[in-house]
Design a protein around this motif. Structure first.
Motif, short mmCIF file in Angstrom:
data_model
loop_
_atom_site.label_atom_id
_atom_site.label_comp_id
_atom_site.label_asym_id
_atom_site.label_seq_id
_atom_site.Cartn_x
_atom_site.Cartn_y
_atom_site.Cartn_z
N GLN A 19 0.82 -1.21 -0.02
CA GLN A 19 0.06 -0.19 -0.07
C GLN A 19 0.86 1.25 0.12
N GLY A 20 0.25 2.33 -0.61
CA GLY A 20 1.24 3.59 -0.65
C GLY A 20 1.77 3.75 -1.84
N GLY A 79 5.82 5.25 -3.87
CA GLY A 79 7.18 5.91 -3.57
C GLY A 79 7.45 5.53 -2.07
N PRO A 80 8.57 6.24 -1.74
CA PRO A 80 9.28 5.95 -0.55
C PRO A 80 8.40 5.83 0.68
N GLN A 81 7.03 6.34 0.64
CA GLN A 81 6.14 5.96 1.85
C GLN A 81 5.32 4.53 1.79
N ARG A 82 5.61 3.82 0.44
CA ARG A 82 4.76 2.78 0.45
C ARG A 82 5.41 1.63 1.51
N ARG A 83 4.27 0.84 1.97
CA ARG A 83 4.53 -0.07 3.13
C ARG A 83 4.02 -1.55 2.65
N HIS A 115 13.49 -3.67 -2.06
CA HIS A 115 13.16 -2.49 -1.21
C HIS A 115 12.70 -2.86 0.26
N ARG A 153 -6.67 -0.69 5.73
CA ARG A 153 -5.22 -0.30 5.59
C ARG A 153 -4.43 -1.33 4.85
#
Length: 252
Positions: free
Chosen positions: A16-17, A19-23, A56, A229
């Motif tokens: 989810q999310g 760019g660098p904020q994906r989790r 990642h 989420r």
């Protein structure tokens, strides 16, 4: 009748999310699939592999996502629909019951959306039940052609009297899919809609389970912050009654 519990869930590739904020959510999704407690779980946007995401995230599973998500004792069936620069993804089905056979059919309507049907035959309480996992396109005209192809596929590959489930992300909140599948005697639950998208504030129902030869009993969509989420879709769970096979009359 025996009860068959079926879930369909677009897992958004386990991430989810952007760019660098994906989790990474695949581990939470593993617990979620167990909580669904379904005999058959139909999944869309399931990754076989993704080399970029594996680098990642430090906790990227070594198994394919279908195998990773399968609860203990379940069989996992997967087939790739889309090949990308860094990997591939497609549809999957997890089954508490023995898998007899499976196949895939390409239903891609144009080169920008790679789509497929996953057809699995499962032995449930001694009866062969056919399950088709679908993920239709984003364009209405594409969906119309894909539904027509689905109808031809069912007519060709599924015996007319065999119990049949068609489940997945139909990407349709109007009546296009409903009218088309009603015409082939595939029915879904009537009455109130059960919104599944977007997960954070569900407004429309994109995910359905259609059936032929089974009795619809109930449907539900899990709610709450945890579910919102894990993916951009919520799962949909449907229960059906599977009629028992009547014994042949004694001709002696």
């Amino acid at each position: 009748m025996n009860i068959v519990r079926v879930a369909t869930y677009n897992i958004h590739k386990g991430v989810q999310g952007i760019g660098p904020q994906r989790r990474l959510e695949i581990h939470n999704l593993g617990h979620a699939v167990e909580q669904l407690d379904s005999d058959i779980v139909c999944l869309q946007e399931v990754r076989l592999l993704n080399r970029r995401e594996a680098q990642h995230f430090t906790r990227w599973p070594e198994l394919s996502q279908a195998e990773f998500l399968a609860p203990e004792g379940y069989e996992a069936v997967y087939h790739t629909n889309a090949f990308t620069r860094h990997g591939e993804h497609g549809n999957a089905m997890l089954s508490r019951w023995p898998v007899v056979a499976y196949q895939q059919e390409d239903i891609s309507d144009h080169r920008f959306e790679q789509r497929g049907l996953l057809h699995v035959e499962v032995l449930v309480h001694g009866r062969a039940v056919h399950v088709v996992v679908v993920h239709l396109g984003l364009i209405k005209a594409s969906r119309a052609r894909q539904i027509a192809q689905l109808q031809r596929f069912v007519a060709r590959e599924v015996p007319p009297m065999a119990p049949l489930l068609v489940a997945g992300d139909f990407n349709d909140w109007g009546s296009l899919v409903q009218r088309a599948l009603d015409a082939t005697n595939l029915k879904t639950f009537t009455g109130a809609r059960h919104p599944t998208y977007p997960a954070r504030l569900p407004l429309v129902q994109l995910d359905y389970v259609y059936a032929r030869g089974l009795v619809p009993l109930g449907v539900q969509v899990p709610q709450g912050r945890i579910w919102s989420r894990m993916s951009d879709h919520l799962p949909l769970i449907a229960e059906f009654g599977l009629p028992e096979i009547e014994p042949s009359p004694d001709r002696s």
